[in-house]
Design an enzyme around this catalytic site. Structure first.
Site, PDB file in Angstrom:
ATOM      1  N   GLU A  88     -57.247 -36.891   7.142  1.00 59.30           N
ATOM      2  CA  GLU A  88     -58.049 -38.027   7.586  1.00 59.30           C
ATOM      3  C   GLU A  88     -58.592 -38.681   6.319  1.00 59.30           C
ATOM      4  OE1 GLU A  88     -61.563 -37.195   9.907  1.00 59.30           O
ATOM      5  OE2 GLU A  88     -61.838 -39.332  10.326  1.00 59.30           O
ATOM      6  N   ARG A 120     -57.668 -21.035   6.758  1.00 58.20           N
ATOM      7  CA  ARG A 120     -58.327 -22.099   6.016  1.00 58.20           C
ATOM      8  C   ARG A 120     -58.780 -21.523   4.687  1.00 58.20           C
ATOM      9  NH1 ARG A 120     -60.584 -27.015   7.706  1.00 58.20           N
ATOM     10  NH2 ARG A 120     -62.113 -27.644   6.163  1.00 58.20           N
ATOM     11  N   LYS A 154     -64.803 -31.712   3.346  1.00 61.42           N
ATOM     12  CA  LYS A 154     -65.410 -33.025   3.114  1.00 61.42           C
ATOM     13  C   LYS A 154     -66.805 -33.074   3.713  1.00 61.42           C
ATOM     14  CE  LYS A 154     -61.728 -34.656   4.900  1.00 61.42           C
ATOM     15  NZ  LYS A 154     -60.664 -35.423   5.550  1.00 61.42           N
TER      16      LYS A 154
END
Ligand code: ATP
Ligand code: MG
Length: 568
Positions: free
Chosen positions: A101, A321, A331
């Site tokens: 994104e 992750r 982020k």
């Protein structure tokens, strides 16, 4: 015939002496046991043999050691990298995607995902697509699109095609209407609070009974901007009784009126990640879609949407992750540090973003090795930075020129010093990297650490220059006498001539967060020093090894000196 214990000890002792310049028994024992497990039965005896052999080997000349070593062969160490296996992959027909994104700069977690996507495509002779998953106008910017692309290029990742989820809005609207018609979605006009309560208590709201026709009408109003944010959402008709909370009628569209960096004011009603991810993967021809493990609960919804819309199903693969101790690898965690001005910007060397790693002299090859070392495993671990830095050091050692820097400089005056010009090698093992000359006048700076360790009367050496005997020592200054003797001195110190040295600052990044995840205000320290005059020629981005100090990357030339960032 199998080698004897003595032979194995000899072999590893020589190898150790070769690799580390000095054979150290503690480093040899593990190798010996690995190859001769029976030796464990008598550890004391084995250690004794190793000690004796190490003593003997350490006394050999370098040539003699090499000669003995040449009698042995060593198995090539197997690549530790975990091979990537994709279920049902057909050579030449694998398509993966990296779907960031554009809501921030890329970080090392993105590097892991992108490398896994890319390396698996390559492994099967396929391709990787880059998709900007941009359906939240409030968070996204063109600046981030560019930054993500720059990050991938820096990493050495080459995507086949690039796409933007927001370019397919009309298709999403059509597919949503298909969902209404199939009685698989409805417009819900409850408040967010009511929706949340309903999902917790597993109860449907009245909106669930809405007929497709009415949902369609409301959906049109949502799209035309005739309803306000929060007034209505489209929900998937799932199962409010499901143990999987994701399936309790999740949101598919919501109203967001903020302008979009790419689509402008065209759309007011935006699809959720849950709706677009399966559709995009399917229509873009993705064969293997990878995502991090926390999405696992969403797999059921992913496939349910494709079943309803009768779209082809990619294989979904989950991996862990990446987390790094005391570092914000997200982020969501990085952005506030920037907006609150706690760090210098997206490339602050303490951050785990790609521009920050670059500014810190971390090479993309080191990042690649580090992130791929985890493979597609789902095992969660929280490593520190050590493995990445060790990898980086290995790469830098090969290619970086050596320079002298003295931190916290202390004056050193030499009595009766003959004028001399030292010739310093740029790399101890690479004559092709050339040399530089450094004129010595008898007035020097040496590092405070080194000065502190010296005793009056001690003989020491200024590296590649001459030996000295310390005659006097105060807090401000050392005085030493030239020693024509060239015998071995215990200490070999880096030095900078007082007249020509250049003032410099080395910024040293430390862990950005404490154990509780809070920002540490003292996470950047500074070393003030003086470096040798040849550093004037360094360009921003050059990385050098300051001997006995570490690798540092030239950050900028300032009026009062040079600024470096400490690497590793
Ligand atoms: P963030 O919290 O940084 O916003 P995200 O998952 O929302 O993380 P995206 O830009 O949506 O970030 O992610 C693009 C891809 O990178 C996704 O496939 C995501 O799973 C992956 N990714 C993001 N962070 C990590 C991480 N720490 N480790 C591994 N993969 C990650
Ligand atoms: Mg995200």
């Amino acid at each position: 015939m199998a080698p004897t214990l003595e032979e194995i000890i000899l072999k590893h002792t020589l190898k150790n002496a070769h690799d580390y310049r000095l054979a150290i028994p503690g480093r040899i024992i593990g190798k010996v046991i690995g190859e001769f497990p029976d030796a464990k039965a008598d550890m004391k005896g084995t250690m004794k043999l190793i000690n004796e052999e190490a003593k003997r080997v350490n006394a050999l000349s370098h040539e003699a050691m090499l000669k003995e070593l040449s009698n042995f062969t060593f198995e090539e160490k197997k690549e530790e990298k975990k091979e990537i296996e994709l279920p049902g992959a057909v050579q030449g027909h694998v398509v993966t995607r990296f779907p960031p994104e554009p809501s921030g700069y890329p970080h090392i977690g993105h590097a892991k995902a992108a490398w896994l996507d890319y390396a698996s495509a390559i492994r099967y002779g396929g391709k990787m697509l880059l998709r900007f998953d941009d359906t939240n106008p409030e968070k996204e910017k063109q600046e981030y699109v560019e930054a993500l692309k720059r990050g991938l290029i820096w990493l050495g990742i080459d995507w086949a095609d690039e796409s933007y989820t927001s370019d397919r809005m009309e298709e999403f609207y059509t597919l949503c209407e298909e969902m209404f018609i199939k009685y698989k979605a409805y417009v819900c006009t409850c408040t967010a609070e009511q929706v949340k309560k309903g999902r917790e208590s597993m109860k449907l709201c009245d909106c669930a009974a809405r007929e497709p026709q009415e949902s369609m009408q409301l959906f049109r109003k949502m799209r035309e901007g005739k309803m306000e944010e929060g007034e209505a959402v489209v929900r998937f008709r799932g199962n409010m009784q499901s143990d999987n909370t994701v399936m309790r009628d999740p949101t598919l569209f919501r109203i967001i009126k903020a302008p979009h960096y790419r689509q402008g004011e065209k759309y007011k009603c935006w699809p959720s990640y849950d709706f677009v991810a399966p559709i995009m993967d399917s229509v873009e021809g993705i064969t293997h879609a990878m995502r991090t493990k926390e999405y696992e609960l969403r797999d059921e919804l992913y496939f349910a949407i494709l079943t309803i819309l009768e779209l082809r199903k990619p294989a979904l693969i989950e991996f862990s992750r990446l987390a790094i101790k005391n570092a914000p690898i997200s982020k969501r965690l990085i952005t506030p540090l920037i907006t609150e001005g706690k760090v210098e910007g997206w490339d602050d060397p303490r951050l785990p973003t790609l521009p920050a790693l670059r500014r810190r002299g971390i090479l993309p090859e080191a990042v690649k090795k580090f992130v791929l070392s985890f493979g597609l495993s789902k095992v969660e671990s929280v490593p520190g930075w050590d493995a990445l830095l060790a990898e980086n050091r290995k790469l830098l050692d090969e290619r970086c020129a050596r320079r002298f820097l003295v931190a916290s400089p202390i004056m050193l005056d030499v009595q009766e010093a003959p004028p001399h010009e030292a010739v310093l090698k740029n790399h101890p093992g690479k004559p092709e990297m050339g040399e530089r000359k450094l004129a010595a006048t008898g007035e020097f700076f040496i590092a405070k650490n080194d000065a502190d360790a010296l005793q009056v009367g001690e003989t020491f050496r200024l590296k590649d220059l001459y030996n000295l005997v310390l005659v006097e020592k105060t807090d401000e200054k050392l005085v030493a006498k030239y020693d024509a003797d060239v015998g071995l001195a215990a200490r070999k110190l880096q030095w900078v001539p007082r007249g020509s040295g250049i003032g410099c600052t080395v910024k040293v990044p430390h862990d950005l967060l404490d154990e509780n995840g809070n920002f540490k205000p003292d996470s950047m320290s500074e070393e003030k020093g003086v470096c040798e005059p040849s550093c004037k020629e360094l360009k921003v981005g050059d990385i050098v090894q300051f001997e006995r100090f570490g690798y540092a990357r030239m950050d900028k030339h300032e009026e009062n000196g040079l600024v470096f960032v400490f690497s590793c």
